[in-house]
Design a protein around this motif. Sequence first.
Motif, PDB file in Angstrom:
ATOM      1  N   SER A 117      42.371  67.285  93.524  1.00  0.00           N
ATOM      2  CA  SER A 117      42.473  66.029  92.764  1.00  0.00           C
ATOM      3  C   SER A 117      41.229  65.166  92.949  1.00  0.00           C
ATOM      4  O   SER A 117      40.796  64.487  92.013  1.00  0.00           O
ATOM      5  CB  SER A 117      43.731  65.251  93.163  1.00  0.00           C
ATOM      6  OG  SER A 117      43.597  64.664  94.443  1.00  0.00           O
ATOM      7  N   ILE A 118      40.634  65.189  94.133  1.00  0.00           N
ATOM      8  CA  ILE A 118      39.404  64.427  94.385  1.00  0.00           C
ATOM      9  C   ILE A 118      38.261  65.007  93.556  1.00  0.00           C
ATOM     10  O   ILE A 118      37.474  64.263  92.958  1.00  0.00           O
ATOM     11  CB  ILE A 118      39.072  64.387  95.894  1.00  0.00           C
ATOM     12  CG1 ILE A 118      40.099  63.520  96.627  1.00  0.00           C
ATOM     13  CG2 ILE A 118      37.650  63.872  96.131  1.00  0.00           C
ATOM     14  CD1 ILE A 118      40.010  63.580  98.150  1.00  0.00           C
ATOM     15  N   ALA A 121      38.908  63.866  89.965  1.00  0.00           N
ATOM     16  CA  ALA A 121      38.643  62.435  89.798  1.00  0.00           C
ATOM     17  C   ALA A 121      37.149  62.132  89.866  1.00  0.00           C
ATOM     18  O   ALA A 121      36.629  61.328  89.082  1.00  0.00           O
ATOM     19  CB  ALA A 121      39.410  61.636  90.849  1.00  0.00           C
ATOM     20  N   PHE A 125      34.605  60.431  87.138  1.00  0.00           N
ATOM     21  CA  PHE A 125      33.852  59.257  87.562  1.00  0.00           C
ATOM     22  C   PHE A 125      32.348  59.453  87.361  1.00  0.00           C
ATOM     23  O   PHE A 125      31.661  58.610  86.771  1.00  0.00           O
ATOM     24  CB  PHE A 125      34.176  58.975  89.033  1.00  0.00           C
ATOM     25  CG  PHE A 125      33.416  57.849  89.644  1.00  0.00           C
ATOM     26  CD1 PHE A 125      33.805  56.537  89.434  1.00  0.00           C
ATOM     27  CD2 PHE A 125      32.320  58.095  90.466  1.00  0.00           C
ATOM     28  CE1 PHE A 125      33.119  55.482  90.024  1.00  0.00           C
ATOM     29  CE2 PHE A 125      31.620  57.048  91.048  1.00  0.00           C
ATOM     30  CZ  PHE A 125      32.022  55.747  90.824  1.00  0.00           C
ATOM     31  N   GLY A 145      39.107  51.589  89.757  1.00  0.00           N
ATOM     32  CA  GLY A 145      40.342  52.351  89.614  1.00  0.00           C
ATOM     33  C   GLY A 145      41.322  51.984  90.703  1.00  0.00           C
ATOM     34  O   GLY A 145      40.995  51.247  91.637  1.00  0.00           O
ATOM     35  N   GLU A 148      39.898  53.567  95.024  1.00  0.00           N
ATOM     36  CA  GLU A 148      38.464  53.591  95.248  1.00  0.00           C
ATOM     37  C   GLU A 148      38.257  54.010  96.696  1.00  0.00           C
ATOM     38  O   GLU A 148      39.186  54.442  97.369  1.00  0.00           O
ATOM     39  CB  GLU A 148      37.862  52.225  94.920  1.00  0.00           C
ATOM     40  CG  GLU A 148      38.004  51.883  93.434  1.00  0.00           C
ATOM     41  CD  GLU A 148      37.439  50.524  93.048  1.00  0.00           C
ATOM     42  OE1 GLU A 148      36.464  50.081  93.692  1.00  0.00           O
ATOM     43  OE2 GLU A 148      37.975  49.914  92.121  1.00  0.00           O
ATOM     44  N   GLU A 177      45.502  59.442  93.539  1.00  0.00           N
ATOM     45  CA  GLU A 177      44.231  60.001  93.071  1.00  0.00           C
ATOM     46  C   GLU A 177      44.349  60.483  91.631  1.00  0.00           C
ATOM     47  O   GLU A 177      43.468  60.240  90.798  1.00  0.00           O
ATOM     48  CB  GLU A 177      43.805  61.153  93.990  1.00  0.00           C
ATOM     49  CG  GLU A 177      42.384  61.593  93.820  1.00  0.00           C
ATOM     50  CD  GLU A 177      41.363  60.592  94.317  1.00  0.00           C
ATOM     51  OE1 GLU A 177      40.271  60.556  93.713  1.00  0.00           O
ATOM     52  OE2 GLU A 177      41.629  59.847  95.270  1.00  0.00           O
ATOM     53  N   LEU A 178      45.442  61.160  91.309  1.00  0.00           N
ATOM     54  CA  LEU A 178      45.645  61.635  89.938  1.00  0.00           C
ATOM     55  C   LEU A 178      45.843  60.468  88.972  1.00  0.00           C
ATOM     56  O   LEU A 178      45.314  60.481  87.855  1.00  0.00           O
ATOM     57  CB  LEU A 178      46.833  62.598  89.869  1.00  0.00           C
ATOM     58  CG  LEU A 178      46.586  63.973  90.490  1.00  0.00           C
ATOM     59  CD1 LEU A 178      47.867  64.790  90.509  1.00  0.00           C
ATOM     60  CD2 LEU A 178      45.467  64.715  89.767  1.00  0.00           C
ATOM     61  N   THR A 180      44.545  57.529  89.280  1.00  0.00           N
ATOM     62  CA  THR A 180      43.208  56.960  89.105  1.00  0.00           C
ATOM     63  C   THR A 180      42.369  57.812  88.165  1.00  0.00           C
ATOM     64  O   THR A 180      41.654  57.284  87.309  1.00  0.00           O
ATOM     65  CB  THR A 180      42.504  56.814  90.469  1.00  0.00           C
ATOM     66  OG1 THR A 180      43.308  55.999  91.319  1.00  0.00           O
ATOM     67  CG2 THR A 180      41.121  56.194  90.333  1.00  0.00           C
ATOM     68  N   ALA A 181      42.453  59.134  88.318  1.00  0.00           N
ATOM     69  CA  ALA A 181      41.680  60.028  87.455  1.00  0.00           C
ATOM     70  C   ALA A 181      42.061  59.826  85.995  1.00  0.00           C
ATOM     71  O   ALA A 181      41.188  59.688  85.126  1.00  0.00           O
ATOM     72  CB  ALA A 181      41.902  61.481  87.873  1.00  0.00           C
ATOM     73  N   GLN A 183      43.567  57.215  84.722  1.00  0.00           N
ATOM     74  CA  GLN A 183      43.202  55.850  84.374  1.00  0.00           C
ATOM     75  C   GLN A 183      41.731  55.806  83.927  1.00  0.00           C
ATOM     76  O   GLN A 183      41.398  55.199  82.910  1.00  0.00           O
ATOM     77  CB  GLN A 183      43.432  54.969  85.612  1.00  0.00           C
ATOM     78  CG  GLN A 183      43.081  53.528  85.488  1.00  0.00           C
ATOM     79  CD  GLN A 183      43.227  52.796  86.840  1.00  0.00           C
ATOM     80  OE1 GLN A 183      43.032  53.380  87.909  1.00  0.00           O
ATOM     81  NE2 GLN A 183      43.577  51.535  86.774  1.00  0.00           N
ATOM     82  N   ARG A 184      40.866  56.475  84.686  1.00  0.00           N
ATOM     83  CA  ARG A 184      39.445  56.513  84.344  1.00  0.00           C
ATOM     84  C   ARG A 184      39.181  57.331  83.087  1.00  0.00           C
ATOM     85  O   ARG A 184      38.284  56.999  82.311  1.00  0.00           O
ATOM     86  CB  ARG A 184      38.645  57.058  85.532  1.00  0.00           C
ATOM     87  CG  ARG A 184      38.561  56.063  86.666  1.00  0.00           C
ATOM     88  CD  ARG A 184      37.836  56.593  87.858  1.00  0.00           C
ATOM     89  NE  ARG A 184      37.593  55.530  88.825  1.00  0.00           N
ATOM     90  CZ  ARG A 184      37.365  55.729  90.115  1.00  0.00           C
ATOM     91  NH1 ARG A 184      37.337  56.955  90.584  1.00  0.00           N
ATOM     92  NH2 ARG A 184      37.167  54.700  90.909  1.00  0.00           N
TER      93      ARG A 184
END
Length: 193
Positions: A117-118, A121, A125, A145, A148, A177-178, A180-181, A183-184
């Motif tokens: 997931s990192i 993401a 990013f 996000g 962060e 993390e997912l 945020t990904a 969302q971005r």
Amino acid sequence: MLDTHARKYVQPIMDRTAEVLLRVGLTANQVTTISFIIGVTSGLFIYLDQFVIAVVVLWLSGFLDAVDGTMARKTKPSSFGTILDVSFDRVVEVSVILGLAFRFPDSMWALLLLSTSIIFAMTIFLTVGAVSEKKGIKSFYYQAGAAERTEGFILFTAMILFHEVLTLLTLVFLAIELFTAFQRLAEAKRILD
């Protein structure tokens, strides 16, 4: 989220630290490298059951990682410095994940999912940062996000100190993390269309 919204409260401390380090003759890239060396020891300390030391070196590394950017902005930021900074950040995170995975192999599957997931993401990013014409305080477009770097450090700290529930905490980190990904990704669609 905290990096974006709370930075104004800690920036004076980072400014003072940056000025001291510049006065003693260190460059931003040297501080990035020092931060990296300190940070990667976190995984080793986790593996050796030195959990408090692991957390201390992780946060010291994170603080210096924030200071190096302030130093660069006070002098002459370099594109190579940005690459060094972002790359070393990921290696420090991988160090923590590997330390936890080798020390607590029952949670390895969840830690592998977190690693994936990192990667996902960070791909979003960095790609948005590369193709976007918007610039901010950093040398590329920085997408805020839910997760962060500070949130990541808080979650890593919880995972290290409360390793009895490591799998659960790792899955919580994975979900954030997912979120945020995606969302971005949604923001990227909006700003790039």
